[in-house]
Design a protein around this motif. Structure first.
Motif, PDB file in Angstrom:
ATOM      1  N   PHE A 223       0.872  -1.164   0.000  1.00 17.67           N
ATOM      2  CA  PHE A 223       0.000   0.000   0.000  1.00 17.67           C
ATOM      3  C   PHE A 223       0.910   1.215   0.000  1.00 17.67           C
ATOM      4  N   LEU A 224       0.981   1.922  -1.121  1.00 19.77           N
ATOM      5  CA  LEU A 224       1.869   3.069  -1.257  1.00 19.77           C
ATOM      6  C   LEU A 224       1.032   4.340  -1.351  1.00 19.77           C
ATOM      7  N   ARG A 225       1.304   5.263  -0.450  1.00 14.73           N
ATOM      8  CA  ARG A 225       0.572   6.533  -0.458  1.00 14.73           C
ATOM      9  C   ARG A 225       1.343   7.556  -1.275  1.00 14.73           C
ATOM     10  N   ASP A 226       0.624   8.248  -2.159  1.00 14.15           N
ATOM     11  CA  ASP A 226       1.263   9.338  -2.895  1.00 14.15           C
ATOM     12  C   ASP A 226       0.952  10.687  -2.262  1.00 14.15           C
ATOM     13  N   ASN A 227       0.027  10.702  -1.312  1.00 13.99           N
ATOM     14  CA  ASN A 227      -0.255  11.886  -0.525  1.00 13.99           C
ATOM     15  C   ASN A 227      -0.626  11.439   0.875  1.00 13.99           C
ATOM     16  N   GLY A 228      -0.569  12.359   1.831  1.00 14.13           N
ATOM     17  CA  GLY A 228      -0.914  11.997   3.200  1.00 14.13           C
ATOM     18  C   GLY A 228      -0.552  13.112   4.150  1.00 14.13           C
TER      19      GLY A 228
ATOM     20  N   VAL B 282       4.025   5.621 -10.057  1.00  7.99           N
ATOM     21  CA  VAL B 282       2.938   6.409 -10.651  1.00  7.99           C
ATOM     22  C   VAL B 282       1.681   5.552 -10.739  1.00  7.99           C
ATOM     23  N   PHE B 283       1.860   4.267 -11.040  1.00  5.47           N
ATOM     24  CA  PHE B 283       0.739   3.319 -11.059  1.00  5.47           C
ATOM     25  C   PHE B 283       0.478   2.729  -9.676  1.00  5.47           C
ATOM     26  N   LEU B 284       1.522   2.205  -9.033  1.00  4.07           N
ATOM     27  CA  LEU B 284       1.351   1.478  -7.770  1.00  4.07           C
ATOM     28  C   LEU B 284       0.904   2.391  -6.630  1.00  4.07           C
ATOM     29  N   GLY B 285       1.172   3.688  -6.736  1.00  2.40           N
ATOM     30  CA  GLY B 285       0.679   4.616  -5.730  1.00  2.40           C
ATOM     31  C   GLY B 285      -0.820   4.827  -5.792  1.00  2.40           C
ATOM     32  N   ARG B 286      -1.419   4.461  -6.891  1.00  5.50           N
ATOM     33  CA  ARG B 286      -2.877   4.597  -7.051  1.00  5.50           C
ATOM     34  C   ARG B 286      -3.607   3.286  -6.789  1.00  5.50           C
TER      35      ARG B 286
END
Length: 411
Positions: free
Chosen positions: A220-225, A362-366
């Motif tokens: 689970f990769l967060r691109d924002n938080g 870019v993909f896995l963060g979503r």
């Protein structure tokens, strides 16, 4: 009415207790390790180009010595890393958990390179569980190389300890790119066929030593938080449904070296740019990397140059990037695959002239991603971006269950 309210309250309490017990039982089999990301990260056109060049080296084999070529990204790139320990007593390291490679390596205490001096190093003489191996170890990068020797020791992370894990103890790091990295080394999570020297990867040893209930891990990769350094979680032994929305879409691995799978098609707006291309899920890459022909078509849509740079005023009318896997659409809004810098924009989609796609962060963060080693398959689902992930999942169930229960009580 009072009796009905009491019954409803009792029903709610029972539901919460049962759900709590069920959740605890399900979570007990999972082992978590938080992953961090480089603080104050801002993706720029400059580090997009730098990352592309690193990835180009990663996906070419060094034919002179047979070792895989991997990049170690500089601190500006959007990489995820977390804590592990090696040895007894434990010596702690930050490593990048990389599904695009299969070896573990960290700097050794007798490394005198500048990069080693700025990072945690492994001292074999201070570990009672160290076992000598002595085989030379070397990996080449686009901007330098690391070399040393293979060793074996206990490796711990997420509350688990692998006995006798073979890893690279690096004694030389050449290249300025290593100096500013936020992490010390790399822990590869690809398949054994990808590993140098026939080394068994760490996760496969977790499985063979009976340390995880299921041969599955997930990211689970967060691109924002709200927390600057919090990057998400690596979960060992399964998946956490509270971290994604809906069910997982599964697709089989078509080459058990990298985590390679087949896409149905990929499009931007109504323009199909790819059909039946292979793709790799790679947590060690921050970008999406396209085959050259597909990248050329994408660049033409935006009138972008070879580095993906083009003039722009707004992203509001730019269509989603849509990746179709096993008949399911996975949409990435323009703000995630394009960055805007003043009057210019840069594609976070690049090319290294390979014949497959590389789906990086870019993909896995979503999309939450399950790596099912046992069944050699991948599962994808949109990440749950709610602030209180597990709480949100709980209330979704209550919204459905509670009204039904109250209706039965009151009628």
């Amino acid at each position: 009415m009072a009796r009905c309210q009491l019954k409803a309250m009792a029903l709610l309490a029972g539901i919460l207790i049962c759900m709590g017990v069920a959740t605890q039982a399900a979570q007990a089999a999972l082992h978590r390790i938080s992953v961090q990301r480089a603080p104050n990260f801002k993706r720029t056109h400059k580090n997009i180009v730098a990352e592309r060049d690193f990835v180009q080296q990663k996906y070419r084999l060094n034919t002179a010595n047979g070792y895989p070529v991997e990049p170690l990204s500089n601190y500006d790139n959007f990489q995820y890393y977390g804590n592990i320990s090696i040895g007894t007593p434990a010596q702690y390291f930050l490593v990048q958990f990389d599904t695009g490679s299969s070896n573990l390596w960290v700097p050794a205490s007798n490394c005198s390179s500048t990069a080693c001096l700025d990072h945690q190093t492994y001292n074999l003489s201070q570990s009672s569980t160290f076992a000598a191996n002595g085989t030379p170890f070397s990996i080449t990068y686009g901007t330098g190389s690391v070399s040393g020797f293979l060793a074996a020791d206990n490796v711990g992370f997420a509350g688990l300890t692998v006995q006798g894990q073979t890893f690279g103890a690096v004694t030389t790091e050449q290249g300025t790119n290593f100096v500013d990295a936020y992490f010390d080394g790399i822990l590869g999570m690809g398949f054994p066929a990808l590993a140098a020297d026939g080394v068994t990867p760490t996760f496969q040893n977790l499985v063979s030593q009976g340390l995880v209930q299921s041969p599955v891990f997930s990211f689970f990769l967060r691109d924002n938080g709200s927390t600057v350094n919090y990057g998400g979680e690596l979960i060992l032994g399964g998946s956490d449904p509270s971290l994604y929305v809906g069910g997982l879409t599964y697709t089989n691995v078509i080459q058990a070296e990298y985590w390679k799978f087949q896409t149905d098609y990929i499009k931007i707006g109504s323009t199909i740019v790819s059909t039946y291309d292979a793709a790799i899920a790679d947590t060690g890459t921050s970008l999406i990397i396209a085959p050259l022909a597909e990248y050329t078509l994408i660049a033409a849509l935006f009138n972008a140059n070879s580095d993906g740079l083009f003039q722009c005023t707004s992203l509001s009318s730019v269509p989603d990037l849509v990746i179709v896997i096993n008949a399911v659409e996975f949409r990435i809004p323009a703000k995630y695959y394009i960055i805007q810098e003043g009057d210019y924009c840069a594609l976070s989609i690049q090319s290294i002239n390979q014949d497959f796609w590389i789906m990086g962060d870019v993909f896995l963060g979503r999309f939450y991603t399950e790596f099912d080693v046992g069944n050699q398959r991948l599962g994808f689902a949109p990440v749950n971006s709610a602030d209180s992930l597990r709480g949100t999942a709980l209330w979704k169930i209550l919204v459905v269950v509670l009204p039904c229960g109250m209706w039965k009580l009151m009628n």
